[in-house]
Write an enzyme that holds these catalytic residues in place. Sequence first.
Site, PDB file in Angstrom:
ATOM      1  N   ASN A 184     -19.006  19.180  24.206  1.00 58.29           N
ATOM      2  CA  ASN A 184     -17.615  18.674  24.462  1.00 58.29           C
ATOM      3  C   ASN A 184     -16.537  19.895  24.535  1.00 58.29           C
ATOM      4  OD1 ASN A 184     -18.197  17.831  21.279  1.00 58.29           O
ATOM      5  ND2 ASN A 184     -16.425  19.293  21.635  1.00 58.29           N
TER       6      ASN A 184
ATOM      7  N   CYS B 204     -19.433  15.785  19.114  1.00 61.35           N
ATOM      8  CA  CYS B 204     -20.449  16.301  18.984  1.00 61.35           C
ATOM      9  C   CYS B 204     -21.897  15.447  18.981  1.00 61.35           C
ATOM     10  CB  CYS B 204     -20.938  17.328  17.782  1.00 61.35           C
ATOM     11  SG  CYS B 204     -19.499  18.648  17.789  1.00 61.35           S
TER      12      CYS B 204
END
Length: 511
Positions: free
Chosen positions: A314, A79
């Site tokens: 992601n 992240c």
Amino acid sequence: MFATGARVSRVLALAAALLLTCGVGRALAGGVGSGNIVLIVTDDHDQHLGGMTPMKKTKSLIGEAGATFVNSFTVTPLCCPSRCSILTGRYPHNHLVRNNSLAGNCSSAGWRSAGESSAFPVLLSKAGYQTFFAGKYLNQYGKKEAGGVGHVPPGWDQWHALVANSRYYNYTLSRNGAEEKHGDDYADDYLTDLIARRGLDFLDQRDPRRPFFLMLAPPAPHWPWTPAPQYRRRFADVSAPRDGSFDKAAKDKHWLLRQPANPMPDSSLRFLDDVYRRRWQTLLSVDDLVEALVRKLDEMKELNRTFVFFTSDNGYHTGQFSLPIDKRQLYEFDIRTPLLVRGPAVHVNVTLKAPVLNIDLAPTILDIAGINDSSANMDGQSFLPLMAPSLRNGSPRPFFLVEHTGEGLSAGDPTCPAVGPGLAQCFPDCVCEDSFNNTYACVRTLDGRHDMQYCEFADSESFVEVYDLRSDPHQLENIVKKVDPAVLQVMNQRLIQLQSCQGAGCRDLST
């Protein structure tokens, strides 16, 4: 008569093209009067395992109204470093944010002094854009050691940032630098809906004479996977997909992948199926957000001059290679992300196969705004020519870098009995995916002729993984011992160059 009709047709076609170009010309001219831009970034949203399946409105209102990129990748599957790559257009080895912890530079003093000052919202603001942010910023944001809630990064006119990691209820926001606490009342506090409301409020209050940039970052579908009340019973018959690499043993892969129990115990299977359903449930509120935003832009008569981007930081996995849940891995399920874009001159309802990266978002947004600031020193490249080829010719990159730095410690026990730095929780039957020796760099080749991945690990084994995704799309077999050593040497040299590249040098390597 025929000739005259043909000339008229050509004139009309030229006029239409000029009108289209003028419409985008405003978006590319730079400064006040440029086109509007919206960037929606979800959290841990996979593209590879059906993550876009529940997003029917988003696919219709953005994808079918514009371009869907089927080869969109993050340059790091985690992240905080990924979000920093989005903001700066740089690989992690250049913005220096490596993990989700302060020690990994997430919201560190170094990031605040260097990374934030060169992020693309600063350039948009200088060019006259009204800027608005709401949602998750960086995992350590707002903590005392990270500058506190009073820290508002430069470049933002309106700031509504979540303190720390993703939550849906019982969280704290920094509202333009002031602390704002929220409880567990759905109508007032559910974060995805609050982000949507505040974004719409900003659109109502904006100066219509100036362009705007909105960045909305909802928590979904990140842990703790809390759906809105009306969606709690949805997808009751859905399970995590069992195909591909699901619950496959990983005997030829790096240390971490050799730790999970295989086959997976029933406790893991029940857990990951529940997680999979709850992730989809949380995404339905994001789908509502997209619908409300597009409807508002249409009502304002701004939709046709606004670029709307939808992506994630992601991917994610739920049972692949017997890993119950997480990200952080080099495989397709973790590095592929959704990317849909609509806007002036963007072809309608097209699927684009050219590879694009999250480091390309910043230069693309600046390209749309007409800002060509070489001092930004971005590693990415604009993909505007790929989705709006009437504006300018462009060519996709044939290969790129994926890198990740693990930092968690497990005291030598791969079953993760103790939580180390950067590892927020350990779920049933998990392994230590944030282990410090889960540190790697990969060169991913995708050029129409080759579809390969070469990865090197910074561990005691100096482990190498190589995959030919044309014949092995699920990366089941590590073919490092079968590949011509000359090919491995080329891959190794390419990787070394990418790991030290910077700015234009990264783009030159990929052409």
